[in-house]
Enzyme design. Structure first.
Site, PDB file in Angstrom:
ATOM      1  N   ASP A   7       0.863  -1.235   0.058  1.00  0.00           N
ATOM      2  CA  ASP A   7       0.053   0.047  -0.096  1.00  0.00           C
ATOM      3  C   ASP A   7       0.843   1.216  -0.082  1.00  0.00           C
ATOM      4  O   ASP A   7       1.764   1.287   0.722  1.00  0.00           O
ATOM      5  CB  ASP A   7      -0.976  -0.095   1.223  1.00  0.00           C
ATOM      6  CG  ASP A   7      -2.285   0.524   0.886  1.00  0.00           C
ATOM      7  OD1 ASP A   7      -2.244   1.828   0.698  1.00  0.00           O
ATOM      8  OD2 ASP A   7      -3.362  -0.192   0.846  1.00  0.00           O
TER       9      ASP A   7
ATOM     10  N   SER B 293      -6.660   4.067  -2.325  1.00  0.00           N
ATOM     11  CA  SER B 293      -6.775   2.667  -1.933  1.00  0.00           C
ATOM     12  C   SER B 293      -8.328   2.183  -2.688  1.00  0.00           C
ATOM     13  O   SER B 293      -8.258   1.052  -3.019  1.00  0.00           O
ATOM     14  CB  SER B 293      -7.033   2.480  -0.569  1.00  0.00           C
ATOM     15  OG  SER B 293      -5.791   2.466   0.061  1.00  0.00           O
TER      16      SER B 293
ATOM     17  N   ARG C  21     -16.563   8.566  -0.877  1.00  0.00           N
ATOM     18  CA  ARG C  21     -15.953   7.224  -0.629  1.00  0.00           C
ATOM     19  C   ARG C  21     -16.365   6.564   0.784  1.00  0.00           C
ATOM     20  O   ARG C  21     -16.838   7.084   1.775  1.00  0.00           O
ATOM     21  CB  ARG C  21     -14.319   7.444  -0.448  1.00  0.00           C
ATOM     22  CG  ARG C  21     -13.632   6.369   0.047  1.00  0.00           C
ATOM     23  CD  ARG C  21     -12.169   6.353  -0.358  1.00  0.00           C
ATOM     24  NE  ARG C  21     -11.611   5.467   0.656  1.00  0.00           N
ATOM     25  CZ  ARG C  21     -10.030   5.262   0.751  1.00  0.00           C
ATOM     26  NH1 ARG C  21      -9.345   6.217  -0.354  1.00  0.00           N
ATOM     27  NH2 ARG C  21      -9.427   4.486   1.494  1.00  0.00           N
TER      28      ARG C  21
HETATM   29  O1  LIG Z   1      -6.456   6.740   4.709  1.00  0.00           O
HETATM   30  C1  LIG Z   1      -7.153   7.274   3.761  1.00  0.00           C
HETATM   31  O2  LIG Z   1      -8.413   7.298   4.008  1.00  0.00           O
HETATM   32  C2  LIG Z   1      -6.656   7.436   2.497  1.00  0.00           C
HETATM   33  C3  LIG Z   1      -6.300   8.852   2.312  1.00  0.00           C
HETATM   34  O3  LIG Z   1      -7.269   9.582   2.349  1.00  0.00           O
HETATM   35  O4  LIG Z   1      -5.734   6.484   2.159  1.00  0.00           O
HETATM   36  P1  LIG Z   1      -6.043   5.179   1.285  1.00  0.00           P
HETATM   37  O5  LIG Z   1      -6.648   5.471  -0.009  1.00  0.00           O
HETATM   38  O6  LIG Z   1      -4.535   4.413   1.120  1.00  0.00           O
HETATM   39  O7  LIG Z   1      -6.743   4.085   2.018  1.00  0.00           O
HETATM   40 MN   LIG Z   2      -3.605   2.561  -0.401  1.00  0.00          MN
HETATM   41 MN   LIG Z   3      -3.582   6.106   1.877  1.00  0.00          MN
END
Ligand SMILES: O=C(O)[C@@H](CO)OP(=O)(O)O
Ligand SMILES: [Mn+2]
Ligand SMILES: [Mn+2]
Length: 556
Positions: A24, A77, A283
């Site tokens: 990641d 992610s 999201r």
């Molecule tokens: O921590 C999270 O929510 C995101 C960054 O906003 O990171 P990741 O997409 O790697 O989960």
């Molecule tokens: Mn990620």
């Molecule tokens: Mn992240």
């Protein structure tokens, strides 16, 4: 009905064990002192790259390659794992919300009609991440939503804002609050009583994920719903300034919860019976827990004290399987026929594992934002509890070695055709902005990869190592053209806590990989969505015809 039966690959035999490793936040960037991956000891990953042009390459992990609206949208992610698992590029939440706002369809849909019922007598509350990061939400969308709601009859609007500093520079929240206040002023001039009612940092308030720490959501609940917080201020700007003065170590990600109070000391916007609520993040992962608290009658994760009777809608539906939330303003991408489903329907057994903070990435996101397994017989998902209540620079090794050992044991057990893991360090430690801790995290992730590759070696299997987007390879803000750091007005480096637009590496290998398999040279723009067809090929199947093409070829 689509047939899920996949033909056998004409040249690659079935039966070799395949390990799929997702690092990641591990991109490829200029190798200098601000690249934590370059500075870290990473002998395993280096050996996969050096002198191996047929089995190592870069793939795109940002922008339109993963379904994001613009070329300068960094990866994340959700979109990364969606693409990895689904093998196709779906227009993601950010773009779907853009379109729904531009066409005005958002305000005509059943989700909006539902919350609109509360407008004549209730308050509309908007809860979410305040920045232009574009990972979970976007400020311009929030502004359009506020104006649209006012134009469609909202008489009273209250904002519950979560400061970012993770997808954008730390300290930028003051500017986003100013921009939001400007919009609220305009809306007030049109006769709608609109104010910020509460706030707090995203990692401290509300936006926990995968049930790692319900206290985070409870702190948000107390401020947003009950109107109670240890800190009370007359405005959000005052809150951010005074809290920072009181504790200079506090940053945008970790502001404590606060409520805005009127002259009589009363909270200006608790959520009460008859109100409407919208969580405006598109999201899913970091809004699911709050959505459960708002929506579930049967709820025991913390004491809600009061559960208001409200009309609640998500910007999107966050979990299609749970139908959570029931009402939403924009339909989420319909990510169907993922590689996980194909594997199960073709008898392939899978072991998937990560620690809590990334567990949903290799399960929920991988399977197209679908909770649960496709098959209890063929799939085993193991979650290793993450540390909670700390920032990961304090324990940068995280649970990477434990994850690798679980994967190793799963490979050696012989029970699974494929084993899939996410190693979190580059990302989670990278987000803290602590360079030295990130170096330790990356070195640990490299050791974890070695543990898994050694097990692959023992069983004569294959591996595919890749990443979901960049992060640790770039720890300072740079000029994109020269790649030189951009200094702030005091001549200081600006620490980059966010993801990047860098491509990510992908490597294949292992004793089970047929010697004549190599990466094709005719897909220079290949991205994460090309990986699913690649893994299906490695498992001995042809990929579905509408998947993005496989990255590999078999040379005769
Ligand atoms: O921590 C999270 O929510 C995101 C960054 O906003 O990171 P990741 O997409 O790697 O989960
Ligand atoms: Mn990620
Ligand atoms: Mn992240």
């Amino acid at each position: 009905m689509a047939s899920f039966v996949l033909p056998a690959h004409p040249k690659i035999p079935k039966g070799k064990k395949l390990a799929v490793i997702i690092l990641d936040g591990w991109g490829e960037q200029v190798s200098d002192e601000y690249n934590a991956i370059h500075v870290a000891e990473t002998p395993t990953m280096d050996a996969l790259k050096n002198g191996r042009p047929d089995t190592w390459r870069l793939v795109k992990a940002h922008g339109p390659a993963v379904g994001l609206p613009k070329e300068d949208d960094m990866g994340n992610s959700e979109v990364g794992h969606n693409a990895l698992g689904a093998g196709r590029i779906f227009e993601q939440g950010a773009g779907l919300v853009d379109t729904a706002l531009e066409t005005g369809k958002l305000f005509q849909g059943s989700g909006f009609k539902y919350i609109q019922e509360a407008f004549p007598t209730g308050t509309l509350h908007l809860i979410g991440l305040l920045s232009d990061g574009g990972v979970h939400s976007r400020l311009d969308q929030l502004q359009a939503l506020i104006k649209g709601c006012a134009a469609h009859g909202a008489k009273r609007i209250r904002l519950h804002v979560l400061t970012d500093g993770r997808d954008v520079l730390d300290g930028s929240s003051l500017g986003f609050v100013d921009d939001l206040e400007q919009t609220l002023k305009e809306v007030r001039a049109s006769g709608c009583d609109a104010l910020i009612a509460s706030g707090g940092g995203r990692m401290e308030v509300t936006m926990d994920r995968y049930e790692n720490d319900w206290n985070v959501v409870k702190r948000g609940w107390d401020a947003q719903v009950l109107g109670e917080a240890p800190h009370k201020f007359a405005s959000a700007t005052e809150a951010l300034k005074k809290l920072k003065e009181a504790d200079p170590k506090v940053n945008d990600q970790y502001y404590p919860p606060f409520v805005i109070v009127d002259e009589a000391g009363q909270a200006v916007g608790p959520i009460v019976d008859g109100d409407a609520v919208v969580t405006f993040n598109f999201r899913a992962d970091r809004m699911v827990m709050m959505a459960k608290a708002l929506e579930f009658a049967d709820f025991s994760s913390f004491d809600r004290v009061r559960w208001p009777k409200i009309k609640y809608a998500g910007m999107l539906q966050y979990d299609g399987e749970l139908k959570l939330p029931n009402h939403f303003l924009v339909s989420p991408p319909e990510i169907d026929r993922t590689s996980g489903e194909y594997m199960v329907k073709n008898g392939i057994s899978t072991f998937a594992c990560s620690e809590t903070v990334k567990f949903g990435h290799v399960t929920f996101f991988w399977n197209g934002n679908r909770s649960g397994q496709f098959s209890h017989e063929l799939e085993e998902y193991v979650e290793i509890p993450s540390d909670s209540g700390i920032t990961f620079n304090v324990a940068p090794e995280m649970k990477a070695i434990l994850i690798a050992e679980k994967a190793r044991d799963a490979i050696l057990s012989g029970k699974f055709d494929t084993v899939r893991v996410n190693l979190p360090n580059g990302d989670m430690v990278g987000h803290t902005g602590d360079f030295h801790a990130t170096v330790v995290g990356c070195a640990t992730a490299d050791k974890a990869v070695k543990i898994i590759l050694d097990a692959v070696e023992q069983v004569g299997g294959m591996f595919l190592v890749t990443a979901d987007h960049g992060n640790a390879e770039d720890m300072v803000k740079r000029n994109p053209k020269t790649t030189k750091p951009v200094l702030d007005k005091n001549g200081k480096l600006q620490i980059l806590t966010s993801h990047t637009c860098a491509p990510v590496p992908i490597a294949i290998g292992g004793p089970g990989l047929p010697k004549n398999v190599r990466f094709r040279k005719d897909l220079p723009n290949g991205g994460l969505a090309n990986v699913a067809a690649t893994t299906l090929n490695l498992l001995g199947f042809e990929a579905p015809a509408d998947y993005e093409p496989s990255l590999i070829e078999v040379v005769d």
